[in-house]
Design an enzyme around this catalytic site. Structure first.
Site, short mmCIF file in Angstrom:
data_model
loop_
_atom_site.label_atom_id
_atom_site.label_comp_id
_atom_site.label_asym_id
_atom_site.label_seq_id
_atom_site.Cartn_x
_atom_site.Cartn_y
_atom_site.Cartn_z
CB SER A 185 -0.96 -0.01 1.20
OG SER A 185 -0.26 -0.27 2.39
CG HIS A 213 -4.03 -0.94 -1.76
ND1 HIS A 213 -4.57 0.30 -2.03
CD2 HIS A 213 -3.69 -0.92 -0.46
CE1 HIS A 213 -4.53 1.05 -0.94
NE2 HIS A 213 -4.00 0.33 0.04
CE LYS A 244 -7.42 0.12 1.38
NZ LYS A 244 -6.55 -0.79 2.11
C1 LIG Z 1 -6.49 -0.95 3.55
C2 LIG Z 1 -5.85 -2.24 3.84
C3 LIG Z 1 -6.41 -3.13 4.75
C4 LIG Z 1 -7.58 -2.74 5.60
O1 LIG Z 1 -8.77 -2.76 4.88
P1 LIG Z 1 -10.06 -2.10 5.49
O2 LIG Z 1 -11.16 -2.71 4.73
O3 LIG Z 1 -9.94 -0.62 5.30
O4 LIG Z 1 -10.10 -2.45 6.95
C5 LIG Z 1 -5.82 -4.36 4.90
N1 LIG Z 1 -4.72 -4.70 4.19
C6 LIG Z 1 -4.15 -3.87 3.32
C7 LIG Z 1 -2.95 -4.30 2.55
C8 LIG Z 1 -4.69 -2.60 3.13
O5 LIG Z 1 -4.11 -1.76 2.27
#
Ligand SMILES: *Cc1c(COP(=O)(O)O)cnc(C)c1O
Length: 396
Positions: A185, A213, A244
């Site tokens: 990320s 992502h 996302k």
């Molecule tokens: C954003 C993210 C999460 C968390 O996801 P949410 O649905 O916002 O709790 C978990 N793992 C990675 C790699 C992320 O980028």
């Protein structure tokens, strides 16, 4: 209001401010959109994870509204009591299909999905959890809640991973799980999942890939890292988020039927935290339909990504090694990164500064994410403002 007993919070806040780690988020006053209203100002928004720009898509909104009309606003129960609604089971079936897995299980977020899997599968001191050093915080916290010891391998270093897997401790373990983000990320690079899977299976370990992502972003029809590498049927657990590209909130694990059934009876977030509102499930069903039938969203996302990266490089910025819509703009100093973000905001562009501990010291940056909804004009405007403010601050 003051409590003598909570005086420590004043000191903690003062310390965070001194270390440049105090966070005061800007506030979004419109829908999450390519051009948003933030803190009263209309700006080109390069900060959200709204990859496909579906957060305020009319079809998706209608699906959510229809679900509220039919099923109400919430389930008011955990899944294992009476919080399993027909839309949840439908969505689990559709996510399994999307990921070419037998089954899937929904959780309240990507964060809790990682916690649920790590905690419920790595449940003995004789298990071993093996994790990339740059994995997401929710994997780190999931590993902390697991009973298994953990080993960390250097970022994407398969040789190091093999050293760990071939050591006596790993050979003696009851179960071994290798965990990696699909797309990382902060840097926007993709895990070398093909090599990771090969070495994991060589030593009898199973693999969990966190595609937060990557789902809705890479692979055929946005199916994720497994699809990107053509590894369908070869990766035991695929985590996705609904928060996302899917523009709602929640997460899931796609896996075998029996592992799904096991987690559905023991995973603590599943047992002890309520299910998503039906509108969330309806939102994701609508996004899945769009991914499968309207390829123009993904195409726009990738066209915009290529355009923005190219123009930023031409302007003289160091944009790291990203091969995804996440484009870091390297600055190397938190005060400067903050100053750049503030100046850009004044000029009508929002990009978030990131510093330690989110990224290593010396790697401070602005992280940008373009979406399918940005126009070329939005992106040209953003690059022009980056160039202007970057020069002012001697970054380029
Ligand atoms: C954003 C993210 C999460 C968390 O996801 P949410 O649905 O916002 O709790 C978990 N793992 C990675 C790699 C992320 O980028």
């Amino acid at each position: 209001m003051t409590f003598e007993t909570l005086k420590f919070a004043d000191e903690e806040v003062a310390a965070l401010k001194k270390e440049n780690r105090f966070i005061k988020p800007r506030v979004l006053e419109s829908a999450q959109a390519p051009v948003s209203v933030i803190d009263g100002k209309k700006v080109v928004n390069l900060t959200s994870n709204n990859y496909l720009a579906l957060a305020d898509n009319p079809k998706v909104k209608k699906a959510a509204i229809d679900a509220i009309e039919k099923y109400g606003v919430g389930s008011a129960a955990v899944r294992t009591i009476i919080g399993t609604m027909s839309l949840h089971t439908e969505l689990e079936r559709r996510f399994a299909e999307f990921k070419h897995a037998e089954a899937s299980i929904l959780f309240q977020s990507g964060f809790t999905s990682n916690v649920a899997v790590c905690q419920s599968l790595m449940s003995a001191e004789t298990d071993l959890l093996i994790s990339d050093e740059l994995n997401h915080a929710s994997i780190i916290d999931g590993a902390r809640l697991a009973k298994a010891p953990r080993k960390i391998y250097r970022h994407k270093d398969v040789k190091h991973l093999e050293e760990i897997l071939s050591a006596p401790e790993a050979r003696a373990a009851r179960r071994k799980m290798v965990v990696t983000d699909g797309v990382f990320s902060m840097d926007g690079d993709i895990a070398n999942l093909d090599e990771i899977v090969a070495v994991a299976h060589k030593y009898g370990a199973f693999v969990m890939v966190d595609d937060a992502h990557a789902s809705g972003v890479i692979g055929k029809e946005g199916r994720g890292t497994v699809s990107h590498y053509g590894l369908d049927g070869k990766v035991e657990i695929q985590i996705g988020t609904l928060s996302k590209a899917f523009a709602a909130v929640g997460g899931y694990a796609a896996t075998t039927q029996s592992l799904r059934d096991y987690m559905g009876s023991v995973a603590r977030p599943f047992l002890f935290s309520s299910s998503q509102p039906p509108s969330v499930a309806a939102t994701c069903l609508a996004v899945l339909d769009i991914l499968l039938t309207e390829p123009q969203y993904l195409k726009r996302l990738w066209d915009n990504t290529a355009f923005f990266k190219e123009e930023m490089k031409k302007a003289g910025f160091d944009t790291g090694n990203s091969v995804t819509p996440i484009t870091p703009v390297m600055v190397g100093d938190m005060d400067k990164a903050k100053a750049l973000s503030n100046r850009l905001f004044e000029e009508g562009v929002f990009a978030l500064p990131l510093g330690f501990p989110t990224v290593p010291k010396g790697k401070e940056r602005l992280r940008t994410i373009v979406t399918a909804g940005h126009t070329i004009k939005d992106l040209e405007f953003a690059v022009e403002k980056f160039a202007k403010t970057g020069k002012e601050l001697n970054i380029i």
